[in-house]
Design a protein around this motif. Structure first.
Motif, short mmCIF file in Angstrom:
data_model
loop_
_atom_site.label_atom_id
_atom_site.label_comp_id
_atom_site.label_asym_id
_atom_site.label_seq_id
_atom_site.Cartn_x
_atom_site.Cartn_y
_atom_site.Cartn_z
N VAL A 99 -3.78 12.63 7.03
CA VAL A 99 -3.43 11.97 8.28
C VAL A 99 -4.62 12.04 9.25
CG1 VAL A 99 -1.93 12.05 10.31
CG2 VAL A 99 -0.96 12.37 8.02
N LEU B 262 1.99 8.84 1.24
CA LEU B 262 3.34 8.52 0.76
C LEU B 262 3.67 9.29 -0.51
CD1 LEU B 262 3.41 4.66 1.39
CD2 LEU B 262 4.62 6.44 2.67
N THR C 286 -3.10 5.92 2.91
CA THR C 286 -1.67 5.65 3.11
C THR C 286 -0.89 5.90 1.83
OG1 THR C 286 -2.17 3.99 4.81
CG2 THR C 286 0.02 3.92 3.79
N LEU D 110 -8.37 3.30 4.09
CA LEU D 110 -7.11 3.43 4.82
C LEU D 110 -5.91 3.11 3.93
CD1 LEU D 110 -8.07 1.94 8.31
CD2 LEU D 110 -7.33 4.28 7.83
N ALA E 163 -7.13 9.46 8.20
CA ALA E 163 -6.73 8.12 8.62
C ALA E 163 -7.05 7.89 10.09
CB ALA E 163 -5.23 7.92 8.36
#
Length: 255
Positions: free
Chosen positions: A111, A246, A242, A238, A114
């Motif tokens: 995170v 997930l 992601t 990115l 990102a």
């Protein structure tokens, strides 16, 4: 432990796509490893076979980036051997610590990655001076060893962490950071392949056809990176981050 002709064809297609993605931003294992597991291979065999084919993709990307003049020889002189040593050290660490304990920490780091990429507004490539040689090798070598160890121990997001480390610590543009990351990727993959092959868990009749596809995909991905520059790398990284968030989030929630 074998696969059908159709399964092998699908695995090669997955390797082609994975090679392209991995050359740009890392994360190719998100495509190939689930596919290998879906054929019914035991997890340790799937991991070994995946490394057996992915090392060829790392090699292809490294060659293409080197030909484009994007790989720093001064940095590679320390990042390759330290990445290799780090991967061996990380692989040995698995004997004492379960890799699953890292999942929550890696989620937080991803995170942060990102956020770094989304809000990063550094100077255009080439405008920020390279740090002194001693600092370049100290910071770059430390990053190569630590992230190489992480790759040998756990793995997900290795290429992405390398790109961010070289970009933030050394001031490299994302395209150049992606190129320098492949030096460490190649080194850690070599270490992993040696260990997995020694344990006899690489299905070479599956890994080698996939390797041809992975090599081709990585060459294409590296070429796209050279043409697309930092903008392309940021977008693909990115997407990869992601997907990793997930997947690891699901793993943590499911226990």
């Amino acid at each position: 432990m074998d696969v059908t002709g159709l399964e092998l064809a699908l695995l090669c297609l997955a390797a082609l796509c994975a090679g392209c993605v991995d050359a740009i931003a890392g994360g190719g294992g998100l495509i190939t490893l689930p596919m290998l597991l879906a054929t019914g291979l035991p997890p340790h065999v799937a991991l070994g076979t995946n490394k057996g084919q992915s090392v060829f993709g790392a090699c292809a990307a490294l060659v293409r980036f080197t030909r484009a003049g994007l790989v720093s020889g001064k940095l590679a002189a320390v990042s390759f051997p330290l990445g290799l040593l780090g991967a061996f050290a990380g692989a040995r660490l698995v004997l004492w610590v379960k890799p699953e304990v890292l999942k929550p920490l890696v989620l937080v780091l991803l995170v942060a990655v990102a956020a770094f990429l989304a809000f990063r507004r550094g100077p255009p490539p080439g405008e920020r001076p390279e740090p002194p040689l001693a600092k370049l090798r100290l910071l770059g070598g430390a990053a190569a060893f630590l992230i190489g160890a992480y790759d040998g121990f756990f793995g997900p997001g290795t290429g992405t962490f390398l790109i961010v480390a070289f970009s933030s610590l050394l001031g490299h543009g994302l395209m150049r950071a992606s190129a320098d990351a492949k030096v460490v990727n190649f080194a850690s993959n070599i270490a992993s392949v040696v260990l997995f092959a020694w344990k006899g868990v690489v299905l070479w009749h599956v890994a080698l056809p996939m390797a041809v596809a992975q090599f081709t995909g990585a060459w294409i991905g590296a070429h796209l990176t050279v043409k697309g520059g930092d903008k392309l790398v940021r977008k693909v990284v990115l997407v990869v981050v992601t997907a990793l968030v997930l997947k690891l989030g699901r793993d943590v929630l499911m226990g």
